[in-house]
Design an enzyme around this catalytic site. Structure first.
Site, short mmCIF file in Angstrom:
data_model
loop_
_atom_site.label_atom_id
_atom_site.label_comp_id
_atom_site.label_asym_id
_atom_site.label_seq_id
_atom_site.Cartn_x
_atom_site.Cartn_y
_atom_site.Cartn_z
N LYS A 12 0.86 -1.19 0.00
CA LYS A 12 0.00 0.00 0.00
C LYS A 12 0.89 1.23 0.00
O LYS A 12 1.73 1.41 0.89
CB LYS A 12 -0.90 -0.01 1.24
N LYS A 34 -2.15 -1.44 -3.84
CA LYS A 34 -3.04 -0.28 -3.76
C LYS A 34 -2.23 1.00 -3.83
O LYS A 34 -1.23 1.09 -3.12
CB LYS A 34 -3.80 -0.35 -2.42
C1 PBG Z 1 -7.30 3.25 5.65
C2 PBG Z 1 -7.64 3.17 4.21
C3 PBG Z 1 -7.46 4.13 3.21
C4 PBG Z 1 -8.07 3.62 2.08
C5 PBG Z 1 -8.56 2.37 2.39
N1 PBG Z 1 -8.26 2.09 3.71
C6 PBG Z 1 -6.93 5.49 3.21
C7 PBG Z 1 -5.62 5.88 3.71
O1 PBG Z 1 -4.66 5.10 3.84
O2 PBG Z 1 -5.55 7.07 4.01
C8 PBG Z 1 -8.17 4.34 0.76
C9 PBG Z 1 -9.28 3.92 -0.12
C10 PBG Z 1 -9.54 4.83 -1.24
O3 PBG Z 1 -8.89 5.88 -1.46
O4 PBG Z 1 -10.48 4.50 -1.98
N2 PBG Z 1 -6.01 3.02 6.02
#
Ligand code: PBG
Length: 322
Positions: A194, A247
């Protein structure tokens, strides 16, 4: 004289084109992310994500019913809590919106796959994904809290829990806690690679989870790295992840391909909120064709190597694919 090969022969009719098509996109590849809050009768649109809402549990059940009729088989739930604190205590309360929603959805639709996002950022007053001490996000003290969140979701009936926090060792901690609590059958989909991405902007508005100080670069990955994604995925698999995720999706198609080629395990990719928002904004201005673009993007993520796509287009795409 050019070569005798003529690739155009296989593009002459729709049937031939379909016969030689390499990538197939099915509604069952898609996961529909949804936001759940407290209350009754609530359906509040998220301004940066048109067509996405904060639902109370009753309205969420209606939305998922309609989506299932259109072919959606799987959902991912995010909680929008009434209150936030330093310890993220709403994140593991059995009567919080996510566990209530899981129970209601599993009762209403027995063959629906319910996945829950496991993280603290929507629940902490500072907006970070872990416990903060002296201005730093603490890794190890965060692990038991994440494990507690995952167990509360499993107790409610979640099929899969999906940790998105990027703390080191959290997959192992969650696996052990689930097994100890009697949930050996609940799978883990880890947000393994991520990235610290600007494409999460609309989502952070949706759950008011923008960090109150600093940013997430001390735990999410540097967009410049891809070898490191293989390290992250390898660790999560060793710790017991059943599905791994890359992601965001579109700026990281190369990473998706490398992970698939290297490990050959079930792989998910998250077509995130900023990717969704860009497409919708351009389509609303008439600058691109909405439906064709959605299907082209989702096909490209599958072609790169993802088996599963988490996307806010899930319901619309499922309808288009019928
Ligand atoms: C939480 C999380 C995030 C997303 C999914 N789970 C955001 C972040 O890390 O700030 C993002 C999902 C999206 O942008 O559609 N950790």
């Amino acid at each position: 004289m050019f070569s005798l090969a003529r690739p155009r022969r296989l593009r002459r009719t729709p049937v031939i084109r379909e016969m030689v098509r390499e990538t197939v996109l099915l509604p069952s590849d898609l996961v529909y992310p949804l936001f759940v809050r407290s209350g009754v009768g609530a359906r509040v649109e998220i301004s940066a994500m048109p067509g996405n809402y904060h639902f109370s549990v009753d309205r969420l059940v209606e939305e998922v019913g309609a989506a299932s009729e259109e072919g959606v088989r799987s959902v991912l739930l995010f909680g929008v809590p009434d209150r936030k604190d330093e310890e993220a205590s709403e994140a593991f309360r059995d009567e919080a919106p996510v566990p209530m929603a899981v129970r209601a959805l599993k009762a209403a639709y027995s063959d629906l796959c319910v996945i829950t996002d496991v993280c603290l950022c929507a629940y902490t007053s500072h907006g970070h994904c872990g416990v903060v001490k002296e201005g730093e996000v603490q890794n190890d003290p965060t692990l038991p809290i994440l494990a507690r969140v995952a167990v509360s979701h499993a107790r409610a009936g979640a099929d899969i829990v999906a940790p998105s926090d990027m703390m080191d060792g959290r997959v192992g901690a969650i696996r052990e806690a689930l097994d100890d609590a009697g949930y050996a059958g609940v799978a883990i989909l880890s947000y393994a690679a991520k990235y610290a991405s600007a494409f999460y902007g609309p989502f952070r508005e949706a759950v008011a989870s923008a960090p109150q100080f600093g940013d997430r670069r001390s735990y999410q990955m540097d967009p410049a790295n891809s070898d490191e994604a293989l390290v992250e995925v390898g660790l999560d698999l060793e710790e017991g992840a059943d599905i791994v995720m890359v992601k965001p999706a579109l700026s990281y198609l190369d990473v998706i391909r490398r992970v698939k080629d290297t490990y050959g395990v079930p792989l998910a990719a998250y077509n995130v909120s900023g990717e969704f928002a860009m497409l919708v904004a351009a389509a609303d201005r008439g600058w691109i064709e909405r439906e064709r673009t959605i299907l082209e993007i989702l096909t490209s993520i599958r072609r790169a190597g993802a088996d599963i796509i988490l996307t806010y287009h899930a319901r619309e795409a499922a309808r288009l694919l019928r």
